[in-house]
Design a protein around this motif. Sequence first.
Motif, PDB file in Angstrom:
ATOM      1  N   CYS A  32      -0.908  -1.846  -2.731  1.00 55.09           N
ATOM      2  CA  CYS A  32       0.084  -2.169  -1.705  1.00 55.09           C
ATOM      3  C   CYS A  32      -0.271  -3.521  -1.106  1.00 55.09           C
ATOM      4  CB  CYS A  32       0.051  -1.125  -0.584  1.00 55.09           C
ATOM      5  SG  CYS A  32       0.253   0.581  -1.123  1.00 55.09           S
ATOM      6  N   ALA A  68       4.385   1.612   3.894  1.00 52.26           N
ATOM      7  CA  ALA A  68       4.117   1.551   2.452  1.00 52.26           C
ATOM      8  C   ALA A  68       4.383   2.907   1.799  1.00 52.26           C
ATOM      9  CB  ALA A  68       2.680   1.103   2.200  1.00 52.26           C
ATOM     10  N   SER A  69       3.973   3.974   2.448  1.00 51.07           N
ATOM     11  CA  SER A  69       4.198   5.314   1.906  1.00 51.07           C
ATOM     12  C   SER A  69       5.683   5.629   1.814  1.00 51.07           C
ATOM     13  CB  SER A  69       3.480   6.356   2.776  1.00 51.07           C
ATOM     14  OG  SER A  69       3.656   7.653   2.238  1.00 51.07           O
ATOM     15  N   GLN A  71       8.064   3.459   1.419  1.00 50.98           N
ATOM     16  CA  GLN A  71       8.586   2.664   0.312  1.00 50.98           C
ATOM     17  C   GLN A  71       8.271   3.327  -1.023  1.00 50.98           C
ATOM     18  OE1 GLN A  71       7.261  -1.390   0.453  1.00 50.98           O
ATOM     19  NE2 GLN A  71       8.262  -1.795   2.398  1.00 50.98           N
ATOM     20  N   TYR A  72       7.051   3.819  -1.160  1.00 51.33           N
ATOM     21  CA  TYR A  72       6.643   4.489  -2.394  1.00 51.33           C
ATOM     22  C   TYR A  72       7.521   5.713  -2.640  1.00 51.33           C
ATOM     23  CZ  TYR A  72       3.724   6.807  -5.859  1.00 51.33           C
ATOM     24  OH  TYR A  72       3.277   7.418  -7.001  1.00 51.33           O
ATOM     25  N   ALA A  76       9.326   2.446  -4.784  1.00 48.16           N
ATOM     26  CA  ALA A  76       8.569   1.200  -4.946  1.00 48.16           C
ATOM     27  C   ALA A  76       7.265   1.489  -5.686  1.00 48.16           C
ATOM     28  CB  ALA A  76       8.267   0.575  -3.590  1.00 48.16           C
ATOM     29  N   PRO A  79       4.351  -1.118  -3.039  1.00 51.75           N
ATOM     30  CA  PRO A  79       4.976  -1.337  -1.729  1.00 51.75           C
ATOM     31  C   PRO A  79       4.540  -2.651  -1.090  1.00 51.75           C
ATOM     32  CG  PRO A  79       4.181   0.910  -1.927  1.00 51.75           C
ATOM     33  CD  PRO A  79       3.642   0.155  -3.112  1.00 51.75           C
TER      34      PRO A  79
END
Length: 89
Positions: A32, A68-69, A71-72, A76, A79
């Motif tokens: 990330c 980020a999580s 987005q994942y 993604a 991320p």
Amino acid sequence: MPLTSDPSGEFDAANNEALFFAMFAGDDRIDCRVDIAALRDRAAADGTSPSDVIETFKRHRSTIERIASEQYDTGATMPVVRTHQLTPL
């Protein structure tokens, strides 16, 4: 599946454009990043030094990891946290 924090807490700030960190999906390591510009903008909004991106990352790591999580979870593969996510209007 939500990502989990890297238990080592390590990150790489050697790049001028982004700070890289890892999270995990089970046993799989997910790379990330957070844009340096996003960290500078967040620091300015906090009233702290925009040049101290490492401290800004540490202060906001849980928020950065949550973004980020998310987005994942929406697909993604790497991320990337950007200003509009870290410092919304």
